[in-house]
Design a protein around this motif. Structure first.
Motif, PDB file in Angstrom:
ATOM      1  N   HIS A   1       0.794  -1.229   0.000  1.00 41.62           N
ATOM      2  CA  HIS A   1       0.000   0.000   0.000  1.00 41.62           C
ATOM      3  C   HIS A   1       0.827   1.280   0.000  1.00 41.62           C
ATOM      4  O   HIS A   1       0.396   2.284  -0.567  1.00 41.62           O
ATOM      5  N   LYS A   2       1.989   1.249   0.652  1.00 36.70           N
ATOM      6  CA  LYS A   2       2.810   2.462   0.679  1.00 36.70           C
ATOM      7  C   LYS A   2       4.278   2.091   0.878  1.00 36.70           C
ATOM      8  O   LYS A   2       4.832   2.239   1.974  1.00 36.70           O
ATOM      9  N   PRO A   3       4.912   1.568  -0.188  1.00 31.50           N
ATOM     10  CA  PRO A   3       6.315   1.125  -0.078  1.00 31.50           C
ATOM     11  C   PRO A   3       7.220   2.256   0.407  1.00 31.50           C
ATOM     12  O   PRO A   3       7.024   3.422   0.064  1.00 31.50           O
ATOM     13  N   GLY A   4       8.190   1.873   1.232  1.00 33.22           N
ATOM     14  CA  GLY A   4       9.155   2.848   1.723  1.00 33.22           C
ATOM     15  C   GLY A   4       8.753   3.562   2.991  1.00 33.22           C
ATOM     16  O   GLY A   4       9.546   4.313   3.573  1.00 33.22           O
ATOM     17  N   THR A   5       7.518   3.333   3.465  1.00 34.25           N
ATOM     18  CA  THR A   5       7.069   3.979   4.700  1.00 34.25           C
ATOM     19  C   THR A   5       7.839   3.446   5.899  1.00 34.25           C
ATOM     20  O   THR A   5       8.072   2.241   6.014  1.00 34.25           O
ATOM     21  N   GLN A   6       8.240   4.340   6.777  1.00 35.47           N
ATOM     22  CA  GLN A   6       8.971   3.956   7.988  1.00 35.47           C
ATOM     23  C   GLN A   6       7.969   3.529   9.061  1.00 35.47           C
ATOM     24  O   GLN A   6       7.239   4.366   9.609  1.00 35.47           O
ATOM     25  N   VAL A   7       7.925   2.222   9.347  1.00 38.25           N
ATOM     26  CA  VAL A   7       7.008   1.692  10.360  1.00 38.25           C
ATOM     27  C   VAL A   7       7.810   0.868  11.366  1.00 38.25           C
ATOM     28  O   VAL A   7       8.574  -0.023  10.978  1.00 38.25           O
ATOM     29  N   LEU A   8       7.639   1.169  12.647  1.00 37.65           N
ATOM     30  CA  LEU A   8       8.303   0.407  13.705  1.00 37.65           C
ATOM     31  C   LEU A   8       7.238  -0.141  14.653  1.00 37.65           C
ATOM     32  O   LEU A   8       6.349   0.592  15.084  1.00 37.65           O
ATOM     33  N   VAL A   9       7.342  -1.419  14.943  1.00 37.12           N
ATOM     34  CA  VAL A   9       6.384  -2.067  15.831  1.00 37.12           C
ATOM     35  C   VAL A   9       6.922  -2.036  17.261  1.00 37.12           C
ATOM     36  O   VAL A   9       8.063  -2.447  17.512  1.00 37.12           O
ATOM     37  N   LEU A  10       6.105  -1.544  18.171  1.00 40.66           N
ATOM     38  CA  LEU A  10       6.397  -1.618  19.601  1.00 40.66           C
ATOM     39  C   LEU A  10       5.367  -2.560  20.209  1.00 40.66           C
ATOM     40  O   LEU A  10       4.214  -2.585  19.787  1.00 40.66           O
ATOM     41  N   SER A  11       5.768  -3.354  21.172  1.00 41.13           N
ATOM     42  CA  SER A  11       4.807  -4.259  21.795  1.00 41.13           C
ATOM     43  C   SER A  11       5.289  -4.669  23.177  1.00 41.13           C
ATOM     44  O   SER A  11       6.477  -4.551  23.507  1.00 41.13           O
ATOM     45  N   THR A  12       4.337  -5.143  23.981  1.00 43.42           N
ATOM     46  CA  THR A  12       4.697  -5.585  25.322  1.00 43.42           C
ATOM     47  C   THR A  12       5.493  -6.881  25.285  1.00 43.42           C
ATOM     48  O   THR A  12       6.270  -7.155  26.194  1.00 43.42           O
ATOM     49  N   ARG A  13       5.312  -7.692  24.222  1.00 43.24           N
ATOM     50  CA  ARG A  13       6.063  -8.950  24.128  1.00 43.24           C
ATOM     51  C   ARG A  13       5.941  -9.529  22.727  1.00 43.24           C
ATOM     52  O   ARG A  13       5.060  -9.140  21.953  1.00 43.24           O
ATOM     53  N   LEU A  14       6.828 -10.459  22.382  1.00 43.89           N
ATOM     54  CA  LEU A  14       6.738 -11.245  21.148  1.00 43.89           C
ATOM     55  C   LEU A  14       6.020 -12.540  21.511  1.00 43.89           C
ATOM     56  O   LEU A  14       6.491 -13.306  22.351  1.00 43.89           O
ATOM     57  N   LEU A  15       4.885 -12.770  20.868  1.00 43.07           N
ATOM     58  CA  LEU A  15       3.987 -13.844  21.294  1.00 43.07           C
ATOM     59  C   LEU A  15       4.240 -15.164  20.597  1.00 43.07           C
ATOM     60  O   LEU A  15       4.580 -15.215  19.415  1.00 43.07           O
ATOM     61  N   ARG A  16       4.033 -16.243  21.350  1.00 40.79           N
ATOM     62  CA  ARG A  16       3.801 -17.580  20.806  1.00 40.79           C
ATOM     63  C   ARG A  16       2.320 -17.874  21.054  1.00 40.79           C
ATOM     64  O   ARG A  16       1.732 -17.309  21.997  1.00 40.79           O
ATOM     65  N   PRO A  17       1.669 -18.735  20.259  1.00 36.38           N
ATOM     66  CA  PRO A  17       0.232 -18.975  20.451  1.00 36.38           C
ATOM     67  C   PRO A  17      -0.138 -19.359  21.883  1.00 36.38           C
ATOM     68  O   PRO A  17      -1.165 -18.922  22.403  1.00 36.38           O
ATOM     69  N   THR A  18       0.708 -20.150  22.529  1.00 39.07           N
ATOM     70  CA  THR A  18       0.385 -20.636  23.874  1.00 39.07           C
ATOM     71  C   THR A  18       0.469 -19.557  24.946  1.00 39.07           C
ATOM     72  O   THR A  18       0.043 -19.776  26.086  1.00 39.07           O
ATOM     73  N   ASP A  19       1.003 -18.364  24.610  1.00 32.71           N
ATOM     74  CA  ASP A  19       1.051 -17.272  25.587  1.00 32.71           C
ATOM     75  C   ASP A  19      -0.338 -16.709  25.871  1.00 32.71           C
ATOM     76  O   ASP A  19      -0.604 -16.233  26.980  1.00 32.71           O
ATOM     77  N   ILE A  20      -1.201 -16.732  24.861  1.00 34.37           N
ATOM     78  CA  ILE A  20      -2.495 -16.052  24.974  1.00 34.37           C
ATOM     79  C   ILE A  20      -3.375 -16.648  26.082  1.00 34.37           C
ATOM     80  O   ILE A  20      -3.930 -15.897  26.897  1.00 34.37           O
ATOM     81  N   PRO A  21      -3.558 -17.988  26.157  1.00 31.22           N
ATOM     82  CA  PRO A  21      -4.369 -18.513  27.264  1.00 31.22           C
ATOM     83  C   PRO A  21      -3.831 -18.118  28.634  1.00 31.22           C
ATOM     84  O   PRO A  21      -4.604 -17.828  29.556  1.00 31.22           O
ATOM     85  N   GLU A  22      -2.507 -18.083  28.768  1.00 28.79           N
ATOM     86  CA  GLU A  22      -1.921 -17.687  30.055  1.00 28.79           C
ATOM     87  C   GLU A  22      -2.262 -16.234  30.379  1.00 28.79           C
ATOM     88  O   GLU A  22      -2.648 -15.900  31.501  1.00 28.79           O
ATOM     89  N   LEU A  23      -2.156 -15.352  29.379  1.00 34.55           N
ATOM     90  CA  LEU A  23      -2.467 -13.941  29.590  1.00 34.55           C
ATOM     91  C   LEU A  23      -3.957 -13.729  29.853  1.00 34.55           C
ATOM     92  O   LEU A  23      -4.343 -12.873  30.647  1.00 34.55           O
ATOM     93  N   LEU A  24      -4.792 -14.524  29.182  1.00 30.61           N
ATOM     94  CA  LEU A  24      -6.237 -14.373  29.322  1.00 30.61           C
ATOM     95  C   LEU A  24      -6.761 -14.922  30.639  1.00 30.61           C
ATOM     96  O   LEU A  24      -7.593 -14.303  31.306  1.00 30.61           O
ATOM     97  N   PHE A  25      -6.268 -16.113  31.007  1.00 30.34           N
ATOM     98  CA  PHE A  25      -6.914 -16.865  32.082  1.00 30.34           C
ATOM     99  C   PHE A  25      -6.139 -16.929  33.391  1.00 30.34           C
ATOM    100  O   PHE A  25      -6.719 -17.223  34.432  1.00 30.34           O
ATOM    101  N   THR A  26      -4.825 -16.696  33.361  1.00 28.31           N
ATOM    102  CA  THR A  26      -4.049 -16.864  34.591  1.00 28.31           C
ATOM    103  C   THR A  26      -3.354 -15.599  35.065  1.00 28.31           C
ATOM    104  O   THR A  26      -2.887 -15.536  36.190  1.00 28.31           O
ATOM    105  N   THR A  27      -3.255 -14.581  34.221  1.00 24.17           N
ATOM    106  CA  THR A  27      -2.576 -13.349  34.616  1.00 24.17           C
ATOM    107  C   THR A  27      -3.531 -12.447  35.403  1.00 24.17           C
ATOM    108  O   THR A  27      -4.698 -12.323  35.052  1.00 24.17           O
ATOM    109  N   GLN A  28      -3.010 -11.813  36.435  1.00 25.51           N
ATOM    110  CA  GLN A  28      -3.803 -10.843  37.200  1.00 25.51           C
ATOM    111  C   GLN A  28      -3.817  -9.519  36.438  1.00 25.51           C
ATOM    112  O   GLN A  28      -3.011  -8.631  36.679  1.00 25.51           O
ATOM    113  N   ARG A  29      -4.745  -9.411  35.480  1.00 28.08           N
ATOM    114  CA  ARG A  29      -4.771  -8.214  34.639  1.00 28.08           C
ATOM    115  C   ARG A  29      -5.034  -6.943  35.448  1.00 28.08           C
ATOM    116  O   ARG A  29      -4.476  -5.886  35.163  1.00 28.08           O
TER     117      ARG A  29
END
Length: 687
Positions: A652-680
């Protein structure tokens, strides 16, 4: 003009404040700060700066008489448990000079101590300096306490993560029960979208303000004026805090550089996070290899094949593990970038190419095969380096990545990846033709023990290419994130089916002889022997309550409510990643305003524009206005989404400067732990 490269170099620059104090010191560091440093050069960075030793931040550590200087680096408030550990270490040592760095800003310490308004100096830090001198036993000894925002870890040229906030996750509607319990009936919240900063528990407010303070420090260090946008309730709170941060207002008046930052809640689309359709090599490596102790992202790579040691039950503890982190510009760094943002097959070809080039450069007798690339072939290339320590040292990064790939490909649990993918595709096709209970009902046969097996053999599921309890939970998250896409149905029908699913999962889990780490956390059991039917059933009931909340995560959106395209008889039903839709809106040639990407006002000018826009045409800020775009995914981003972002930008827009920031790099199995066991609602802030 600033580039993404300037920001990926910034985390190491933020460590310079710490490095300037470590000469001749023993450094004590907590796990979160250690993980950040791991991606910025590791312990070698401290040792090269003159540190005498690096130790774990623990009450069981101390120093000798000949080690008079200590530097503490912590990711928490200087309160509670953190203070106790520092006091213990000092009490059992003979320090004369102590320096304490905390990643939590002084303004947040004031909030934690219920102090409102601005204060001159840093009184909380100054008081703690006096305590340090008391514990050292002499008020004339030297103590320094200061803030260092060392929370950013540059995983790649396209991604910076914040391990300190790895467990920060968007709230769901079930979380409102806890918040509303302390509020008058007339002031209770109906939706997570109604939440504001003062309504959050104190611990979560501190976590959010700490993150905002770190982001402000990053923009301050680069002289950047940011425009904040938000998609999702938690993102709106974070973006609003950044927009109204007192120091940020002053910075924006003089900052020479401009950027846009879009915060997005992970809960807007969990189908992409738990799905197995990503076709990415790193995603599979992260999923099947064990994490490094104390780390959220990186994994352990078995280095035995680079030695002449025999494999025994004890050999794993003899040799330090390798890892994925490549912190220096090198062939290994470019290989890691390729693996992270390429398709699975392309990543494999890059691994083989780099291993072959490394062997050829060292004139090692390599034998190429023309068929399908196998783990055995990759290991045969790696073993060529056994006898040459110089070659091994020169190419250690490439060798670690090659071994990680081989070990992931031959891991017994990888066979279940394809089984999960097949089930996901079947469920996706069924979603448009059936009501939600009918789709859920297709999971019931998978939850029943196989005919003719006894309970003693159920623990062996983990080695087979079928879905065990962990995979079934992933499939449930996958489906509930798509629940709004199915045909409407009676709530009573769905409730009855959910009770059947809870019963089936309870039976399945209680008959497992070995519980996975996820199941242990989910049920609150330390060992499988502690698990009872009541505990399993209670855990499943809570899980389904959260899943029901997840199914309404996009209810407040006006335009981007769907991540699903139903079959039209010619084309199959497809999943439409929410992230791709956001980027398509941002880079649409017409630059039209998307109602779901909310601009967060940061001053009187913005508020006036918002007011005038109600009765006249006013130009509002747009995410594509600025030359640099940050995407901040609150709750994590997957490797396959990094590839998706790269491909969408190129389209859509080649050459655009985009940087991803995130709380973590996920594996699929991280999501159930974050959803169901973490004290959000009540994150661990060290108090």
């Amino acid at each position: 003009m600033l580039t993404t490269e300037d920001f990926t170099k910034l985390p190491l620059q933020m460590w310079e404040k710490v490095l300037s104090k470590v000469k001749k010191a023993v450094v004590f560091m907590d796990d979160k700060c250690a993980e950040v440093l791991h991606w910025s050069g590791g312990a070698a960075t401290l040792l090269e700066a003159g540190a005498r030793n690096v130790k774990q931040f623990s009450s069981f550590e101390a120093c000798g008489v000949n080690e008079p200087k200590a530097v503490f680096v912590v990711s928490t408030l200087l309160k509670g448990r953190t203070v106790d550990i520092i006091k213990d270490i000092i009490s059992f040592s003979r320090f004369q000079y102590c320096v304490v760095f905390t990643t939590v800003a002084h303004s947040v310490h004031l909030l934690a101590n219920n102090v409102t308004g601005e204060m001159e100096g840093n009184p909380v830090f100054e008081q703690f300096e006096e305590k340090l001198c008391e514990w050292m036993g002499n008020m004339n000894y030297t103590a320094e306490v200061m803030h260092a925002p060392v929370v950013f870890a540059p995983v790649s040229q396209r991604l910076i993560i914040t391990p300190t906030f790895a467990h920060l996750f968007p709230l769901l509607s079930p979380d409102l029960d806890t918040i509303n319990a302390k509020r008058p009936e007339k002031k209770r919240f109906v939706s997570p979208n109604d939440l504001d900063m003062p309504s959050l528990p104190a611990e979560l407010q501190i976590e959010v303000k700490s993150l905002v303070s770190a982001l402000n420090a990053m923009f301050d260090a680069t002289g950047t004026k940011e425009e904040s946008f938000a998609v999702g309730p938690m993102s709106r709170i974070i973006a609003g805090e950044l927009a109204n941060h007192p120091q940020a207002r002053n910075r924006r008046k003089t900052a020479p550089n401009k950027a846009s930052i879009i915060f997005m809640d992970r809960t807007m689309d969990l189908t992409g996070a738990v799905g197995h359709h990503g076709d990415n090599l790193v995603e599979k490596i992260l999923t099947v290899l064990k994490p490094l102790p104390g780390h959220v992202t990186d994994v352990q790579v078995d280095m035995l094949e680079l030695t002449s040691l025999q494999r025994t039950p004890y050999s794993q503890n003899t040799l330090a593990p390798g890892c994925l982190a490549q912190t220096q510009p090198s062939a290994a760094g470019s290989l890691w970038e390729a693996m992270l943002t390429s398709k699975h097959k392309e990543g494999l070809m890059e691994v083989r190419r780099h291993l072959v080039e490394a062997a050829s450069k060292e004139k090692l007798p390599i034998k190429m095969s023309m068929g399908r690339l196998t783990p055995e072939e990759l290991c045969s290339y790696v073993k060529l380096f056994q006898s040459s320590w110089g070659a091994l040292e020169s190419h250690s990064g490439v060798l670690q990545l090659g071994l990680a790939t081989a070990q992931a490909l031959r891991h017994p649990s990888l066979s279940r990846w394809d089984a999960c993918l097949a089930f996901e595709r079947l469920l996706l096709q069924a979603l448009g033709d059936s009501d939600f209970p009918a789709v859920l009902r297709q999971l019931l046969p998978l939850m029943k023990p196989r005919v003719g097996e006894d309970s003693s053999s159920l623990g062996s599921r983990l080695g087979e290419d079928e879905c065990g309890p962990d995979e079934l939970i992933l499939l449930l998250v996958y489906l509930y994130s798509l629940a709004d896409e199915a045909q409407c149905t009676e709530r009573d029908t769905e409730d009855k089916l959910e009770r059947d699913l809870i019963g089936a999962l309870t039976l399945l889990i209680t008959r497992e002889t070995e519980l996975s780490p996820l199941l242990l956390k989910l049920t609150g059991c330390a060992t499988p022997e502690d698990l009872t039917t009541e505990r399993a059933h209670s855990a499943m009931e809570k899980m389904f309550e959260t899943l029901r909340g997840l199914s309404h995560a996009r209810d407040h959106l006006k335009q981007l409510r769907s991540v699903y395209t139903a079959s039209d008889g010619v084309h199959q039903a497809t999943y439409r990643p929410f992230l791709r839709q956001i980027l398509e809106e941002v880079f649409h040639p017409d630059r039209h305003e998307c109602p779901d990407i909310e601009h967060m006002s940061g001053g009187l000018t913005d508020l006036l524009k918002t007011g005038f826009s109600m009765f006249m045409k006013v130009s509002r800020p747009h995410p594509s206005d600025n030359p640099l775009l940050f995407l901040f995914l609150v709750g994590g981003v997957t490797p396959s989404e990094l590839r998706l972002i790269k491909e969408t930008i190129n389209t859509h827009k080649p050459g655009t400067q985009v940087l991803v920031l995130s709380t973590r790099l996920l594996r699929p199995t991280d999501i159930p732990e974050l959803l169901f066991t973490t004290q959000r609602l009540v994150p661990d802030i060290g108090v």
